[in-house]
Design a protein around this motif. Structure first.
Motif, PDB file in Angstrom:
ATOM      1  N   SER A  14     -10.817 -23.032  18.188  1.00 53.55           N
ATOM      2  CA  SER A  14     -11.389 -22.812  19.516  1.00 53.55           C
ATOM      3  C   SER A  14     -11.094 -24.033  20.375  1.00 53.55           C
ATOM      4  N   THR A  15     -10.967 -23.812  21.676  1.00 55.49           N
ATOM      5  CA  THR A  15     -10.741 -24.905  22.617  1.00 55.49           C
ATOM      6  C   THR A  15     -11.222 -24.512  24.000  1.00 55.49           C
ATOM      7  N   ASP A  16     -11.795 -25.476  24.722  1.00 55.00           N
ATOM      8  CA  ASP A  16     -12.133 -25.265  26.126  1.00 55.00           C
ATOM      9  C   ASP A  16     -11.206 -26.081  27.023  1.00 55.00           C
ATOM     10  N   PHE A  17     -10.149 -26.629  26.416  1.00 56.69           N
ATOM     11  CA  PHE A  17      -9.105 -27.371  27.118  1.00 56.69           C
ATOM     12  C   PHE A  17      -9.624 -28.606  27.866  1.00 56.69           C
ATOM     13  N   THR A  18     -10.669 -29.229  27.302  1.00 54.55           N
ATOM     14  CA  THR A  18     -10.972 -30.571  27.780  1.00 54.55           C
ATOM     15  C   THR A  18      -9.802 -31.487  27.434  1.00 54.55           C
ATOM     16  N   PRO A  33      -2.369 -29.047  30.674  1.00 51.71           N
ATOM     17  CA  PRO A  33      -3.817 -29.006  30.928  1.00 51.71           C
ATOM     18  C   PRO A  33      -4.119 -29.594  32.302  1.00 51.71           C
ATOM     19  N   GLU A  34      -4.992 -28.956  33.034  1.00 51.36           N
ATOM     20  CA  GLU A  34      -5.420 -29.471  34.333  1.00 51.36           C
ATOM     21  C   GLU A  34      -6.772 -30.155  34.134  1.00 51.36           C
ATOM     22  N   ILE A  35      -6.764 -31.463  34.151  1.00 49.71           N
ATOM     23  CA  ILE A  35      -7.945 -32.252  33.823  1.00 49.71           C
ATOM     24  C   ILE A  35      -9.089 -31.964  34.795  1.00 49.71           C
ATOM     25  N   GLU A  36      -8.770 -31.768  36.060  1.00 47.47           N
ATOM     26  CA  GLU A  36      -9.808 -31.583  37.074  1.00 47.47           C
ATOM     27  C   GLU A  36     -10.662 -30.342  36.807  1.00 47.47           C
ATOM     28  N   THR A  37     -10.057 -29.268  36.348  1.00 46.68           N
ATOM     29  CA  THR A  37     -10.789 -28.016  36.141  1.00 46.68           C
ATOM     30  C   THR A  37     -11.049 -27.707  34.674  1.00 46.68           C
ATOM     31  N   GLY A  62      -1.043 -19.043  36.652  1.00 43.94           N
ATOM     32  CA  GLY A  62      -2.497 -19.045  36.619  1.00 43.94           C
ATOM     33  C   GLY A  62      -3.021 -19.984  35.562  1.00 43.94           C
ATOM     34  N   TYR A  63      -4.209 -19.647  35.002  1.00 43.10           N
ATOM     35  CA  TYR A  63      -4.870 -20.517  34.038  1.00 43.10           C
ATOM     36  C   TYR A  63      -5.437 -19.701  32.882  1.00 43.10           C
ATOM     37  N   ILE A  64      -5.438 -20.322  31.700  1.00 38.66           N
ATOM     38  CA  ILE A  64      -6.076 -19.756  30.521  1.00 38.66           C
ATOM     39  C   ILE A  64      -7.099 -20.763  30.021  1.00 38.66           C
ATOM     40  N   ASP A  65      -8.196 -20.266  29.428  1.00 45.06           N
ATOM     41  CA  ASP A  65      -9.281 -21.160  29.031  1.00 45.06           C
ATOM     42  C   ASP A  65     -10.113 -20.493  27.940  1.00 45.06           C
ATOM     43  N   ASN A  66     -10.936 -21.333  27.273  1.00 43.79           N
ATOM     44  CA  ASN A  66     -11.946 -20.866  26.309  1.00 43.79           C
ATOM     45  C   ASN A  66     -11.365 -19.923  25.249  1.00 43.79           C
ATOM     46  N   ILE A  67     -10.350 -20.401  24.553  1.00 44.20           N
ATOM     47  CA  ILE A  67      -9.728 -19.616  23.481  1.00 44.20           C
ATOM     48  C   ILE A  67     -10.556 -19.758  22.206  1.00 44.20           C
TER      49      ILE A  67
END
Length: 324
Positions: free
Chosen positions: A37-41, A56-60, A228-233
């Motif tokens: 799992s990752t939230d891409f921090t 990875p976009e650090i800001e978001t 776009g963006y992907i998150d919370n895998i």
């Protein structure tokens, strides 16, 4: 006449001590295990051949993607172990630009990272001739393709559902190994309503899966871009792969859901009649999700046992003195 002799009382007290020392406990719940799992921090472990398109976009706290056919671009993560059997893959996706002819592609497969070569299970958000549709794709180890989209013209049994740019969707992909099928469930972020759900068969073997990846490999149409963006895998494995659990899930299907037809080639040519657009409502019955057992708390002995021991021993001595 006394009902209890000192020896009987002493035996009762010893039984109480044994019960305090060895409490009964239920078996732990079998609720699967999260393999990754990752939230891409951070994007530790993700490897790409195009750092200006995948990063990875650090800001978001999200992971940026830019997929364009003909570039062979990809971003992939190698899993700590091979995946065999039942699993669930969840993620959030926010398309920001989806040109005509472009596709977002994310799934689980092998180190080939090819969107057309199995074994793989993949979700696509594609803007093709049928419009902006969600797709569930399965490709077996024998390279047998099954594809179902969110429109009757692409195999769905329900009304047409189209995605929109600048909207975040939560996608849940489940593979039922014992039943040789996969399912997709899509919700708009912040809403409990299921806006699209479908099932597709797997015609062959899905085994030895090693990588998660975003990929343009297998798409030869250069020019159109999906960004776009992907998150919370999150990738969750079923420890039992029990056929009984899958049977229960199928038995809970809503009465309005029928098996979805399968598309193994290009979708049919759309007619001139407009396709009705689906509006989420509270009466829609979502596709059944894998059962999630509730963990059972296990009682633990603590300091109470140490306090109880001298008290019970003293009571036994007093009882024996009173009744010689």
């Amino acid at each position: 006449m006394h009902l209890y002799t000192p020896h009987m009382l002493l035996a009762f007290l010893l039984l109480c001590l044994a019960g305090a020392a060895f409490p009964c406990s239920a078996a732990p719940a079998d609720d699967g295990s999260v393999l990754y799992s990752t939230d891409f921090t951070n994007a530790e472990g993700w490897i790409t051949n195009s750092k200006d398109r995948f990063y990875p976009e650090i800001e978001t706290g999200r992971y940026h993607y830019l997929l364009e056919g003909g570039t062979g671009g990809y971003s992939a993560y190698t899993l700590p172990q091979k995946v065999n059997g039942q699993f669930t893959l969840e993620f959030d996706v926010t398309p920001e630009k989806t040109d005509d002819g472009s596709s977002f592609r994310f799934g689980i497969g092998t180190d080939k990272k090819d969107s057309q070569r199995g074994p793989l299970l993949m979700v696509e958000l594609a803007n093709k001739k049928d419009g902006r549709l969600f797709y569930l794709k399965t490709v077996s180890k024998e390279n047998s393709l099954n594809l179902v989209g969110s429109s009757p013209s692409t195999g769905s049994s329900g009304a047409t559902v189209r995605f929109e740019d600048n909207t975040t969707y939560h996608v849940k992909l489940t593979y039922y190994a014992a039943d040789s099928r996969a399912s997709i469930v899509v919700q708009q972020q912040g809403s409990p309503d299921v806006i699209f759900t479908a099932s597709a068969p797997v015609s062959g073997k899905i085994e030895d899966l090693t990588n998660l990846y975003l990929t343009a490999i297998g798409d030869g149409t250069s020019g159109p871009q999906a960004e776009g963006y992907i998150d919370n895998i999150k990738l969750t494995l079923s420890p039992t792969h029990a056929a009984g659990d899958e049977k229960d899930a199928k038995n809970n299907k809503g009465a309005d859901e029928t098996p979805a037809p399968v598309i193994t080639s290009a979708p049919a040519t759309p007619t001139d009649e407009p396709t009705p657009v689906f509006t989420p409502g509270p009466t829609r019955t979502p596709f059944p999700l894998p059962p999630t057992p509730t963990p059972t708390q296990t009682p633990k002995s603590g300091l109470g046992f140490l306090v109880l021991l001298p008290a019970l021993a003293g009571g036994a001595i007093l009882a024996m003195r009173k009744y010689p």
